[in-house]
Design a protein around this motif. Sequence first.
Motif, short mmCIF file in Angstrom:
data_model
loop_
_atom_site.label_atom_id
_atom_site.label_comp_id
_atom_site.label_asym_id
_atom_site.label_seq_id
_atom_site.Cartn_x
_atom_site.Cartn_y
_atom_site.Cartn_z
N ARG A 16 -4.73 -11.69 -13.36
CA ARG A 16 -5.37 -10.55 -14.00
C ARG A 16 -4.42 -9.35 -14.03
NH1 ARG A 16 -10.88 -11.86 -13.00
NH2 ARG A 16 -11.00 -14.09 -13.55
N GLN A 17 -3.62 -9.21 -12.97
CA GLN A 17 -2.69 -8.09 -12.88
C GLN A 17 -1.55 -8.47 -11.95
OE1 GLN A 17 -4.47 -4.42 -11.63
NE2 GLN A 17 -2.51 -3.41 -11.23
N TRP A 18 -0.33 -8.12 -12.34
CA TRP A 18 0.83 -8.33 -11.47
C TRP A 18 1.06 -7.07 -10.65
CZ3 TRP A 18 3.27 -12.76 -10.41
CH2 TRP A 18 3.20 -13.82 -11.32
N ASP A 19 0.67 -7.09 -9.41
CA ASP A 19 0.96 -5.94 -8.55
C ASP A 19 1.65 -6.35 -7.24
OD1 ASP A 19 -1.23 -7.18 -7.45
OD2 ASP A 19 -2.56 -5.44 -7.58
N ALA A 20 1.96 -7.63 -7.08
CA ALA A 20 2.75 -8.08 -5.93
C ALA A 20 4.20 -7.63 -6.10
CB ALA A 20 2.68 -9.59 -5.79
N ARG A 21 4.97 -7.75 -5.04
CA ARG A 21 6.39 -7.43 -5.09
C ARG A 21 7.18 -8.54 -4.40
NH1 ARG A 21 7.82 -2.30 -6.34
NH2 ARG A 21 9.68 -2.36 -5.01
N GLN A 125 1.45 -13.86 -5.87
CA GLN A 125 0.46 -12.97 -6.48
C GLN A 125 -0.90 -13.66 -6.50
OE1 GLN A 125 0.54 -9.74 -8.24
NE2 GLN A 125 -1.66 -10.14 -8.13
N ALA A 129 -8.25 -9.72 -8.19
CA ALA A 129 -8.07 -8.58 -7.28
C ALA A 129 -8.45 -8.95 -5.85
CB ALA A 129 -8.89 -7.40 -7.77
N ALA A 132 -5.66 -11.10 -4.52
CA ALA A 132 -4.46 -10.28 -4.36
C ALA A 132 -4.54 -9.41 -3.12
CB ALA A 132 -4.27 -9.41 -5.60
N ASN A 136 -1.18 -11.07 -1.52
CA ASN A 136 0.01 -10.58 -2.23
C ASN A 136 1.17 -10.28 -1.30
OD1 ASN A 136 -1.27 -10.66 -4.69
ND2 ASN A 136 -0.80 -8.54 -5.23
N THR A 139 2.49 -6.05 -1.01
CA THR A 139 1.39 -5.09 -0.87
C THR A 139 0.48 -5.43 0.30
OG1 THR A 139 0.04 -6.33 -2.47
CG2 THR A 139 1.41 -4.55 -3.33
N GLY A 198 9.98 -5.05 -7.78
CA GLY A 198 8.71 -5.27 -8.46
C GLY A 198 8.78 -6.47 -9.37
#
Length: 731
Positions: A16-21, A125, A129, A132, A136, A139, A198
């Motif tokens: 749904r969203q890439w917010d891992a690093r 990832q 949400a 995640a 993740n 994060t 990122g």
Amino acid sequence: MAAKAQAPELPHNMPRQWDARWISDGAAAPAAFGVYLFRKQFELLNYSGPFVIHITADNRYRLYVNGQLVGLGPARGDLSNWNYETIDIGPLLKYGKNVVAAEVVNYGNSKPRGQFTASAGLLIQGHTAQEAAIINTGTTSWQVMEDPSIDVLPVKTNNNAFYGAYPGDSIIAQYHPWGWEQLNFKDSSWNVATATAGVALQGNSANDWRLLSPRPIGPLKQDRQNFTAITATQGITIDPEFLKGTAAITVPAKRKIRLQVDAGQQTTGFPEMLISGGLDASIKMTYQSAYHHPNQLSDVIHPDGGIRRKFTPSGYRTFRYIQLDIETGKAPLTLLDYHNVYTQYELKDKSAFTANAVADSLWNNGKHAALLGAQDNLYNDPFNEQLQYIQDAHIQGLAIAFFSGDDQLLRNALVQADQSRIPEGLIRSRYPSDDRLLNITDALTWIGTLQDYLLYKGDKALAKQLFPTVRNILDWIERYPDPGTGLPGNMPYRDSIASGPLTGQYLYALRQAAAIAGYCDKGPDSLQWNRTADKLREVWYQQCFDGDKGMYAETPAKKSFSRYTNAMAVLAQAVPPRQVKNTMQRLLSEKPAADESLREKYYLFKAMQETGVTATFPAELEYLWKRKEENSPMMYQSAAAVANLFLLGITAGIQSTSPDFKTVLIAPDPGVSSQVKATMVHPDGGLMEVDLSFKNNRVTGTVKLPFGVTGKFRWRSKEITLNGGPQEISL
């Protein structure tokens, strides 16, 4: 493996969203060799259903959930197309405490030739949400340590012979954190992983070169594979039940022994050893191909004396034999189990063929070679190189599609070759590969590979995507004419190929490109390339055709001739129609060159199939069979599946006559066989089957096509119409 990477068309392949690093061990040198162990502990108290993650690493990872191996990857790509896998780990999670662990290996300067790298790292990832927030990297908190027990063991090469696969491992077991992947392992002394970069997605501008793309092919499968025999022993007697994993080998203290195990045939995967004891001992495993090869790959283990220690190589090993040299110190060593974990791209082989002993032997040999090299890429030489060459992938990928109906590996090879383009517009000879190996022959072959793929699997979207590269390759050659002859002239990346075969390759590629252009609704390009081909045909005929010999020469001097060049001339429509049969008979009467390759035989056999001049095909098969019986290295290449393509295409006579195999021609030539049975998989998953008997110049039996497929059955000069379903044949 309990969970597998999914195909890219499934919706959960994109989070749904890439917010891992990306994370790494901040204390480690990012480009040096290192094995990094990552752990994430968490509790699930009110979670049920799937738990989908997206994972990748640089260079390679093994993923564990609560101690169980669930995946390895990523599939090889390049920095602009860095693949990630999508895995549902939910079935292995439980109420309460859980641990996800990953081993990441960065080979540094010892990396395989086909491996790109930016720096060591792991990226995970969660799909939603909720996932995640739990899993993740970057994060949420992850623990990491560098495993000091493993180092590179370089491959011994003879006279600087090329080697492109994985290096060996040198393992000192006492330094390994045993049980690190298990839930109850104490990791409080480990470092907290450092976020390093990122996420950047393929198709976007970014500072980090690893541009993520979902895995474009299906999953790998892994199965236990026992060794079939112990072919040599020295200093010990071994219970045969050891091969089944039901008896152990105990080596007394202060003893040297040697044994050699046999897998029965060439194989690949990750040999797995289970031992107890053996403090101060050494175990050396040397991998030997079924044929002689000067390069020597080994792994070395120094046990720590612990109980039930399991060892698995960090990279693929391909072999038939493994020689074990074991030397114990003050303590005995018990070898509890030793077997291979066979690893291969997962597909279902539905094909079959039987005709006569020679043909059947070549069918089995070619199929085994093709499947052995079917990994994340199409490897022609799994033992020494593990690289994807477009000319060999052409043969291997088509064969795998014919066996299974799965064309993903062939499609992936086409796309990856397109991704390899240099600024001048040409593709590289092998890719993924961290080098710049180019040859104009390989670029022209890529055009033919695309056309053959389209004849099997109609894919207009891919054809249009790749069409600009077709134009780039042809434009490149057009820029370099020979002003003296009008043939293709000297150009970069031509190497030493003579003007005759180069002209044949170019002319044939023009014909194939014209067909591709027509399929892509680009009529002007199709017309232009056919006109260019017609003009070049006349020039080539005037410059190189020898009327007395009835063949094209290698150069305008007309001093040498080859079967390959003349096969290309026939395929490219450079031989006048009334002379085709004569030219084919003459070229087939020529003795094969000692270095005639499987790649060249592909075009020879294809010319035989398209012209119907197939009387000498059994003799060609006999030649390949003799090479097999002599244990020639060429018959272990995946391109040995060239025999399978034309056992289906000539002996059984199954040929595509339009894109997507919508129409077929079945024109069998049984040669010396009185009966031919064959099953080939249609791209829609249905089966094309022939069961034919031959006697007194007559053919009887049945042909079965999938419904919706039509075509012709040809025997001698007679034809009948074929429709979907079973149909009786009597001609």
